[in-house]
Write an enzyme that holds these catalytic residues in place. Structure first.
Site, PDB file in Angstrom:
ATOM      1  N   GLU A   1      16.528   5.054 -10.090  1.00  0.00           N
ATOM      2  CA  GLU A   1      16.307   3.856 -10.920  1.00  0.00           C
ATOM      3  C   GLU A   1      16.313   2.579 -10.083  1.00  0.00           C
ATOM      4  O   GLU A   1      16.115   1.488 -10.606  1.00  0.00           O
ATOM      5  CB  GLU A   1      17.384   3.771 -12.010  1.00  0.00           C
ATOM      6  CG  GLU A   1      17.329   4.918 -13.003  1.00  0.00           C
ATOM      7  CD  GLU A   1      15.960   5.066 -13.647  1.00  0.00           C
ATOM      8  OE1 GLU A   1      15.474   4.084 -14.204  1.00  0.00           O
ATOM      9  OE2 GLU A   1      15.390   6.176 -13.584  1.00  0.00           O
TER      10      GLU A   1
ATOM     11  N   ASP B   1     -13.689  -8.156   5.326  1.00  0.00           N
ATOM     12  CA  ASP B   1     -13.205  -7.332   4.217  1.00  0.00           C
ATOM     13  C   ASP B   1     -13.230  -8.055   2.891  1.00  0.00           C
ATOM     14  O   ASP B   1     -13.047  -9.264   2.844  1.00  0.00           O
ATOM     15  CB  ASP B   1     -11.725  -6.982   4.420  1.00  0.00           C
ATOM     16  CG  ASP B   1     -11.526  -5.874   5.388  1.00  0.00           C
ATOM     17  OD1 ASP B   1     -12.476  -5.141   5.633  1.00  0.00           O
ATOM     18  OD2 ASP B   1     -10.387  -5.755   5.892  1.00  0.00           O
TER      19      ASP B   1
ATOM     20  N   ARG C   1      -4.345  -1.529  10.246  1.00  0.00           N
ATOM     21  CA  ARG C   1      -5.768  -1.748  10.491  1.00  0.00           C
ATOM     22  C   ARG C   1      -6.091  -3.194  10.851  1.00  0.00           C
ATOM     23  O   ARG C   1      -7.179  -3.474  11.360  1.00  0.00           O
ATOM     24  CB  ARG C   1      -6.620  -1.244   9.328  1.00  0.00           C
ATOM     25  CG  ARG C   1      -6.476  -2.019   8.061  1.00  0.00           C
ATOM     26  CD  ARG C   1      -7.322  -1.403   6.956  1.00  0.00           C
ATOM     27  NE  ARG C   1      -8.750  -1.631   7.119  1.00  0.00           N
ATOM     28  CZ  ARG C   1      -9.360  -2.803   6.908  1.00  0.00           C
ATOM     29  NH1 ARG C   1      -8.651  -3.856   6.557  1.00  0.00           N
ATOM     30  NH2 ARG C   1     -10.655  -2.919   7.064  1.00  0.00           N
TER      31      ARG C   1
END
Ligand code: ADE
Length: 226
Positions: A113, A166, A151
């Site tokens: 939890e 990107d 990356r």
């Protein structure tokens, strides 16, 4: 860059870290990624890492002691300690860029939890969520962060420019792209891409990216002059 990942499920990382760009980044020494089992930082016979919450309630919490012991062993003055949790800040390309500028990330993968609040209070620099949904534990979320950050490191992907272009890095989604053949099953590559006119191609790309963003993610364009 170095990553130390603290998890109850080291096996989850085996696939993601051993393929493609992450694999190469590790082999070339661009990144060092170490995965630690939090149970190795317990001292009891049953290697217990969780306990019931004070005040009652469902589920179990991760105990503070193994996490403190692990972080304190691995931490250096320049380390950044990250907790993966659905209550964290949404992970973005901008945050990936900030992490890529750090020499050492220690990533704590939550489970059950949640974690004892003292972990947050005393150890954690950043709490990160990878989206508004709840995973069974933070390991997959940590793998996502390691991938998105790695990356961005210089030399990780072939063309530096492709990371700069990107989706999100430009503030817009990328538009459509095509490769050969020029016609496939009756579907044609737009003439402008075959024209050799670089100026016209660039203009078309920007326009397509803007249109796609407007349709799918208008929130990204808010406050932007388009
Ligand atoms: N752990 C469980 N769900 C998560 C999420 N969405 N992001 C980060 N860690 C998590």
């Amino acid at each position: 860059m170095e990553f130390d990942i603290l998890t109850l499920f080291p096996g989850i990382f085996t696939g993601p870290l051993d393929e493609s760009i992450l694999k190469r980044a590790r082999e070339t020494g661009l990144v060092q990624i170490r995965v630690h089992n939090l149970r190795d930082f317990t001292h009891d016979k049953h290697r217990v890492v969780d306990d019931r919450p004070y005040g009652g309630g469902p589920g179990m919490l991760m105990k503070p002691e193994p996490i403190f012991e692990a972080v304190e062993k691995l931490q250096r003055p320049e380390s950044c300690v990250v907790l993966m949790t659905p209550q964290g800040k949404p992970f973005t390309q901008a945050q990936a860029g900030l992490f890529a500028g750090k020499p050492h990330l220690i990533i704590i993968c939550g489970h059950y939890e949640g974690v004892d609040e003292r972990v947050r209070e005393a150890l954690v620099d950043e709490e990160i969520s990878i989206g508004d949904y709840v995973l069974t534990n933070g390991a997959l979320a940590a793998a996502v962060v390691v991938d998105a950050v790695t990356r961005l490191l210089p030399g990780a992907i072939g063309h530096e420019q492709s990371a700069a272009d990107d989706s999100f890095a430009t503030g817009m989604l990328e538009g459509p792209q095509y490769t050969r053949p020029p016609e496939f099953r009756g579907m044609k590559v737009p003439d402008v891409l075959l024209s050799g006119d670089h100026g016209a191609v660039e203009k078309w790309r920007v326009n397509e990216a803007r249109e796609r963003t407007r349709q799918r993610r208008p929130d990204l364009l808010e406050g932007k002059q388009t």
